[in-house]
Design a protein around this motif. Structure first.
Motif, PDB file in Angstrom:
ATOM      1  N   LEU A  24       0.751  -1.340   0.176  1.00 47.39           N
ATOM      2  CA  LEU A  24       0.028  -0.052  -0.141  1.00 47.39           C
ATOM      3  C   LEU A  24       0.963   1.357  -0.048  1.00 47.39           C
ATOM      4  CD1 LEU A  24      -2.771   1.364   0.046  1.00 47.39           C
ATOM      5  CD2 LEU A  24      -2.799   1.022   2.482  1.00 47.39           C
ATOM      6  N   ARG A  25       1.887   1.218   0.802  1.00 43.22           N
ATOM      7  CA  ARG A  25       2.833   2.569   0.875  1.00 43.22           C
ATOM      8  C   ARG A  25       3.383   2.829  -0.561  1.00 43.22           C
ATOM      9  NH1 ARG A  25       7.586   3.901   0.788  1.00 43.22           N
ATOM     10  NH2 ARG A  25       8.566   1.670   0.558  1.00 43.22           N
ATOM     11  N   VAL A  26       3.880   1.703  -1.058  1.00 46.61           N
ATOM     12  CA  VAL A  26       4.705   1.808  -2.564  1.00 46.61           C
ATOM     13  C   VAL A  26       3.439   2.338  -3.653  1.00 46.61           C
ATOM     14  CG1 VAL A  26       5.913   0.703  -4.212  1.00 46.61           C
ATOM     15  CG2 VAL A  26       6.535   0.466  -2.060  1.00 46.61           C
ATOM     16  N   ALA A  27       2.285   1.613  -3.501  1.00 47.66           N
ATOM     17  CA  ALA A  27       1.382   1.987  -4.459  1.00 47.66           C
ATOM     18  C   ALA A  27       0.601   3.427  -4.407  1.00 47.66           C
ATOM     19  CB  ALA A  27       0.094   0.856  -4.238  1.00 47.66           C
ATOM     20  N   LEU A  28       0.599   3.781  -3.013  1.00 42.27           N
ATOM     21  CA  LEU A  28       0.036   5.124  -2.671  1.00 42.27           C
ATOM     22  C   LEU A  28       1.177   6.274  -3.197  1.00 42.27           C
ATOM     23  CD1 LEU A  28      -2.111   6.920  -1.631  1.00 42.27           C
ATOM     24  CD2 LEU A  28      -1.427   6.577   0.609  1.00 42.27           C
ATOM     25  N   GLN A  29       2.409   5.774  -3.042  1.00 42.06           N
ATOM     26  CA  GLN A  29       3.450   6.951  -2.969  1.00 42.06           C
ATOM     27  C   GLN A  29       3.669   7.111  -4.579  1.00 42.06           C
ATOM     28  OE1 GLN A  29       7.056   6.819  -0.958  1.00 42.06           O
ATOM     29  NE2 GLN A  29       8.125   8.138  -2.207  1.00 42.06           N
ATOM     30  N   THR A  30       3.223   6.080  -5.256  1.00 41.41           N
ATOM     31  CA  THR A  30       3.316   6.104  -6.684  1.00 41.41           C
ATOM     32  C   THR A  30       2.160   7.092  -7.299  1.00 41.41           C
ATOM     33  OG1 THR A  30       4.447   4.198  -6.943  1.00 41.41           O
ATOM     34  CG2 THR A  30       3.445   4.892  -8.835  1.00 41.41           C
ATOM     35  N   ALA A  89      -8.572  13.034  -0.346  1.00 35.28           N
ATOM     36  CA  ALA A  89      -7.921  12.618  -1.482  1.00 35.28           C
ATOM     37  C   ALA A  89      -6.960  11.173  -1.318  1.00 35.28           C
ATOM     38  CB  ALA A  89      -6.930  13.701  -2.017  1.00 35.28           C
ATOM     39  N   VAL A  90      -6.414  11.202  -0.044  1.00 30.49           N
ATOM     40  CA  VAL A  90      -5.621  10.170   0.290  1.00 30.49           C
ATOM     41  C   VAL A  90      -6.550   8.738   0.553  1.00 30.49           C
ATOM     42  CG1 VAL A  90      -4.105   9.420   2.036  1.00 30.49           C
ATOM     43  CG2 VAL A  90      -3.554  11.359   1.075  1.00 30.49           C
ATOM     44  N   ALA A  91      -7.415   8.962   1.363  1.00 26.88           N
ATOM     45  CA  ALA A  91      -8.454   7.925   1.458  1.00 26.88           C
ATOM     46  C   ALA A  91      -9.180   7.420   0.491  1.00 26.88           C
ATOM     47  CB  ALA A  91      -9.462   8.144   2.661  1.00 26.88           C
ATOM     48  N   ASN A  92      -9.414   8.235  -0.600  1.00 28.91           N
ATOM     49  CA  ASN A  92      -9.959   7.852  -1.540  1.00 28.91           C
ATOM     50  C   ASN A  92      -9.084   7.035  -2.588  1.00 28.91           C
ATOM     51  OD1 ASN A  92     -12.784   8.737  -1.292  1.00 28.91           O
ATOM     52  ND2 ASN A  92     -12.343  10.634  -2.016  1.00 28.91           N
ATOM     53  N   ALA A  93      -8.123   7.414  -2.588  1.00 35.77           N
ATOM     54  CA  ALA A  93      -6.815   6.816  -3.331  1.00 35.77           C
ATOM     55  C   ALA A  93      -6.681   5.553  -2.895  1.00 35.77           C
ATOM     56  CB  ALA A  93      -5.540   7.728  -3.441  1.00 35.77           C
ATOM     57  N   VAL A  94      -6.200   5.288  -1.611  1.00 30.56           N
ATOM     58  CA  VAL A  94      -6.256   4.194  -0.747  1.00 30.56           C
ATOM     59  C   VAL A  94      -7.598   3.155  -1.373  1.00 30.56           C
ATOM     60  CG1 VAL A  94      -6.414   2.991   1.314  1.00 30.56           C
ATOM     61  CG2 VAL A  94      -5.003   4.725   1.135  1.00 30.56           C
ATOM     62  N   SER A  95      -8.709   3.477  -1.068  1.00 20.76           N
ATOM     63  CA  SER A  95      -9.869   2.676  -1.702  1.00 20.76           C
ATOM     64  C   SER A  95      -9.689   2.374  -3.329  1.00 20.76           C
ATOM     65  CB  SER A  95     -11.075   3.731  -1.446  1.00 20.76           C
ATOM     66  OG  SER A  95     -12.188   2.961  -2.137  1.00 20.76           O
ATOM     67  N   ASP A  96      -9.215   3.219  -4.060  1.00 20.57           N
ATOM     68  CA  ASP A  96      -9.121   3.042  -5.471  1.00 20.57           C
ATOM     69  C   ASP A  96      -8.187   1.977  -5.708  1.00 20.57           C
ATOM     70  OD1 ASP A  96     -11.268   4.952  -5.876  1.00 20.57           O
ATOM     71  OD2 ASP A  96      -9.932   6.481  -6.929  1.00 20.57           O
ATOM     72  N   LEU A  97      -7.161   2.270  -5.095  1.00 21.96           N
ATOM     73  CA  LEU A  97      -5.933   1.107  -5.157  1.00 21.96           C
ATOM     74  C   LEU A  97      -6.310  -0.094  -4.765  1.00 21.96           C
ATOM     75  CD1 LEU A  97      -3.091   3.467  -4.042  1.00 21.96           C
ATOM     76  CD2 LEU A  97      -3.245   2.624  -6.216  1.00 21.96           C
ATOM     77  N   ILE A  98      -7.056  -0.468  -3.654  1.00 23.88           N
ATOM     78  CA  ILE A  98      -7.357  -1.567  -3.172  1.00 23.88           C
ATOM     79  C   ILE A  98      -8.699  -2.198  -3.918  1.00 23.88           C
ATOM     80  CG2 ILE A  98      -8.725  -2.673  -1.423  1.00 23.88           C
ATOM     81  CD1 ILE A  98      -7.180  -0.693   0.550  1.00 23.88           C
ATOM     82  N   LEU A  99      -9.546  -1.561  -4.582  1.00 27.02           N
ATOM     83  CA  LEU A  99     -10.586  -1.951  -5.460  1.00 27.02           C
ATOM     84  C   LEU A  99      -9.645  -2.610  -6.722  1.00 27.02           C
ATOM     85  CD1 LEU A  99     -13.224   0.666  -5.152  1.00 27.02           C
ATOM     86  CD2 LEU A  99     -13.121  -1.822  -4.131  1.00 27.02           C
ATOM     87  N   ASP A 100      -8.555  -1.699  -7.220  1.00 27.49           N
ATOM     88  CA  ASP A 100      -8.088  -2.216  -8.345  1.00 27.49           C
ATOM     89  C   ASP A 100      -7.348  -3.388  -8.180  1.00 27.49           C
ATOM     90  OD1 ASP A 100      -8.855   0.056  -9.817  1.00 27.49           O
ATOM     91  OD2 ASP A 100      -7.061   1.158  -9.774  1.00 27.49           O
ATOM     92  N   SER A 101      -6.716  -3.310  -7.091  1.00 26.20           N
ATOM     93  CA  SER A 101      -5.924  -4.623  -6.565  1.00 26.20           C
ATOM     94  C   SER A 101      -6.877  -6.113  -6.542  1.00 26.20           C
ATOM     95  CB  SER A 101      -5.148  -4.530  -5.340  1.00 26.20           C
ATOM     96  OG  SER A 101      -5.803  -4.878  -4.501  1.00 26.20           O
ATOM     97  N   LEU A 102      -8.034  -5.716  -6.214  1.00 27.13           N
ATOM     98  CA  LEU A 102      -9.023  -6.764  -6.211  1.00 27.13           C
ATOM     99  C   LEU A 102      -9.848  -6.992  -7.412  1.00 27.13           C
ATOM    100  CD1 LEU A 102     -10.855  -5.740  -2.827  1.00 27.13           C
ATOM    101  CD2 LEU A 102      -9.196  -7.550  -3.286  1.00 27.13           C
ATOM    102  N   GLY A 103      -9.577  -6.173  -8.303  1.00 31.13           N
ATOM    103  CA  GLY A 103     -10.254  -6.310  -9.770  1.00 31.13           C
ATOM    104  C   GLY A 103     -11.651  -6.102  -9.890  1.00 31.13           C
ATOM    105  N   ILE A 104     -11.883  -5.251  -8.941  1.00 30.87           N
ATOM    106  CA  ILE A 104     -13.204  -4.488  -8.649  1.00 30.87           C
ATOM    107  C   ILE A 104     -13.411  -3.191  -9.567  1.00 30.87           C
ATOM    108  CG2 ILE A 104     -15.050  -3.492  -7.310  1.00 30.87           C
ATOM    109  CD1 ILE A 104     -14.028  -5.604  -5.065  1.00 30.87           C
ATOM    110  N   ASP A 105     -14.375  -3.094 -10.344  1.00 38.19           N
ATOM    111  CA  ASP A 105     -14.717  -1.987 -11.237  1.00 38.19           C
ATOM    112  C   ASP A 105     -15.098  -0.929 -10.343  1.00 38.19           C
ATOM    113  OD1 ASP A 105     -15.080  -0.159 -13.034  1.00 38.19           O
ATOM    114  OD2 ASP A 105     -16.434  -1.118 -14.349  1.00 38.19           O
ATOM    115  N   ARG A 106     -14.345   0.093 -10.178  1.00 35.66           N
ATOM    116  CA  ARG A 106     -14.933   1.277  -9.058  1.00 35.66           C
ATOM    117  C   ARG A 106     -15.926   2.182  -9.810  1.00 35.66           C
ATOM    118  NH1 ARG A 106      -9.560   4.611  -9.229  1.00 35.66           N
ATOM    119  NH2 ARG A 106      -8.790   3.598 -10.812  1.00 35.66           N
ATOM    120  N   CYS A 107     -15.977   2.192 -11.056  1.00 28.20           N
ATOM    121  CA  CYS A 107     -16.853   3.201 -11.715  1.00 28.20           C
ATOM    122  C   CYS A 107     -18.238   2.948 -11.579  1.00 28.20           C
ATOM    123  CB  CYS A 107     -16.506   3.518 -13.180  1.00 28.20           C
ATOM    124  SG  CYS A 107     -17.406   2.200 -14.396  1.00 28.20           S
TER     125      CYS A 107
END
Length: 110
Positions: A24-30, A89-107
């Motif tokens: 999560l740290r690496v993905a979020l910093q990226t 913004a940070v919390a939303n990014a974390v949510s999006d990164l996790i959804l992406d990692s789970l293969g869940i379409d967030r739109c």
């Protein structure tokens, strides 16, 4: 047609806290570095958000919505003056990164 509530997303129980936190740290910093410009404060933001996330997970919180709220709440103490980002913004990014990692379409909430 009534809007359907987005079903809660439950993460599997944490297996490897160090690995999950580091991912999560690496993905979020990226994400932070790509969103505007790479800044040293992005490292601090990503580190803090990952710490909050892992601690919440170790305490047994697996609901993504609750994890996002915890990050918003605890990141309010972070000094965001040197950056364009906010706790939201940070919390939303974390949510999006996790959804992406789970293969869940967030739109579309599917």
């Amino acid at each position: 047609m009534a809007a359907e509530p987005i079903p809660p997303i439950t993460l599997p129980p944490i297996q490897d806290p160090q690995q999950e936190g580091e991912w999560l740290r690496v993905a979020l910093q990226t994400w932070l570095d790509q969103e505007f410009i790479p800044e040293s404060i992005n490292q601090n933001i990503a580190q803090r958000a990952a710490q909050i996330f892992v601690r919440q997970r170790l305490e047994g919180e697996n609901d993504l919505g609750s994890l996002v709220i915890a990050i918003v709440t605890e990141m309010q103490a972070f000094d965001f003056r040197e950056t364009f980002f906010s706790e939201f913004a940070v919390a939303n990014a974390v949510s999006d990164l996790i959804l992406d990692s789970l293969g869940i379409d967030r739109c579309c909430g599917q």
